[in-house]
Design an enzyme around this catalytic site. Sequence first.
Site, PDB file in Angstrom:
ATOM      1  N   HIS A  76      -7.168  -4.327  -1.185  1.00 20.18           N
ATOM      2  CA  HIS A  76      -6.703  -5.550  -1.459  1.00 20.18           C
ATOM      3  C   HIS A  76      -7.521  -6.007  -2.687  1.00 20.18           C
ATOM      4  O   HIS A  76      -7.116  -7.379  -2.970  1.00 20.18           O
ATOM      5  CB  HIS A  76      -6.784  -6.553  -0.237  1.00 20.18           C
ATOM      6  CG  HIS A  76      -6.090  -6.084   0.883  1.00 20.18           C
ATOM      7  ND1 HIS A  76      -7.091  -5.280   1.963  1.00 20.18           N
ATOM      8  CD2 HIS A  76      -4.884  -5.734   1.341  1.00 20.18           C
ATOM      9  CE1 HIS A  76      -6.122  -5.082   2.937  1.00 20.18           C
ATOM     10  NE2 HIS A  76      -5.138  -5.256   2.655  1.00 20.18           N
ATOM     11  N   HIS A 100       0.799  -1.241   0.262  1.00 23.69           N
ATOM     12  CA  HIS A 100      -0.070   0.117   0.121  1.00 23.69           C
ATOM     13  C   HIS A 100       0.782   1.214  -0.093  1.00 23.69           C
ATOM     14  O   HIS A 100       0.395   2.253   0.096  1.00 23.69           O
ATOM     15  CB  HIS A 100      -0.962  -0.076   1.439  1.00 23.69           C
ATOM     16  CG  HIS A 100      -1.872  -1.170   1.353  1.00 23.69           C
ATOM     17  ND1 HIS A 100      -2.896  -1.518   0.377  1.00 23.69           N
ATOM     18  CD2 HIS A 100      -1.854  -2.169   2.380  1.00 23.69           C
ATOM     19  CE1 HIS A 100      -3.519  -2.614   0.780  1.00 23.69           C
ATOM     20  NE2 HIS A 100      -2.839  -3.188   1.988  1.00 23.69           N
TER      21      HIS A 100
END
Length: 354
Positions: A216, A54
Site C-alpha cells: 500500500h 492489488h
Amino acid sequence: MKQLINKVENIVEEQISGMALAHPELQYNAHPRYLIGPSSSEKVALISGGGSGHEPLHIGFIGQGMLTAACPGEIFTSPTPDQMYECAKAVNNQAGILFLIKNYTGDVLNFETAVELLHSDGIAVGSVLIDDDVAVKDSIYTAGRRGVAATVLVEKIVGAAAQRGYSLTQCEILARRVNNAARSFGVALSACTVPAAGKPSFILEDDIVEFGVGIHGEPGIERKAYTDLDSLIEQMFAEIKDCPEYTRILQQWDRETGQWLKNPVTIEPFVANEQYIVLVNGFGGTPESQLYGAYAKLTECCAQANFKIARQLVGNYCTALNMQGLSITLLKADAEILALWDDPVNTPALRWGC
C-alpha cells in the site's frame, strides 16, 4: 493525474463488473460484493480477499486449482464481515471453508468476525494468516509482518491440494507450512496514486528507493540510494537470505472449542542446497521486461548462495495500483509443494496444464 476511471466512488464496482463480463465463468454478487467461480461439493472451498488495487490478487485467481471465491473491498480497504460471511455461505459444502488472510489489521478483524459467525451457524470453517514480508516486523497497517506476494503461492498450492481432495484440516496445515517457508521483500521506485487522492502517496527523488516497501506504499526499512538494478537485487536477496530465525505468533481457529488459539512458531533461516520456488512480482507500474532483468540477476544470487531454483514465476501478480517497483519471494519447497505447484490451474490470471 489522468486515470481511466469515471467517478471515484464507482471504481471497484465498474472494474469488477467488467471482469465478470470478460470471464463469464465467474459469478458476481454485488450486494454484498463477492465473486465465485465453478465449485465442487466434494472439495474444500478456499476464500480470500482484501482491498482492491492489488489485481490480479485475489479476484484473478478464482478457478480450477486456486480460489473458490474472493471478497474485494474498496481500494486498499478491507472487505467487510458480511461480504465474507455471505460469500462463504454461497459456496458452503460438506467439505468446509478455508479463509486465506493477508496480515493487515482490518482484514484480520473482519475475517475473524466472519469465522465466528459461520461457526455459530454450524459451518466447518478455518483460517490461515499470511505474513511473509521480512522487511519490517510491524507497520502502520499491521501487528506483525505484512502479508504480500507469497499469498499467490499459498493460493496456488493449497488450491491444488483442495482440488486433489485434501481435507479442511490438511489444507490448513499445508497453508501454514507454505506461509512459514516463504519470504518476501519489496522496493518502490515511485509511489502509487490512489484515485481518491489524485496524487502520489509519497515522493521519491530519482536516485532514491523505498527499501522494504509495503503493497500500500507503507514505509520500509529506509530510503536508500539507487544506483543500478543488479545492486538493488543483491541487496533485496540478502535481506531474504540473511533473515535470522524469528518467532511468530500462530493464531488458529479451534473448531472443537470455537476459540482462537495463539501459539509461538519458530521460523528457521533459509539454507543452501534446498529447492526454492521464486516469484519476481511487479507492483503494477514496472514493465515486465525490467522484471525479467531482475530475474536474471536473481538467478545469479541464488546460484552463488547454492539456492536451487526449482520453479519460477515472473510478472504482475500482487500489485499496488500503478506503483513502480517489485518484490522478490522465495519459497523453500519440498516434493509435495512442487507437485502441487505443477498441478493444473485455470484462472483469469494464472493458467497452465489445462
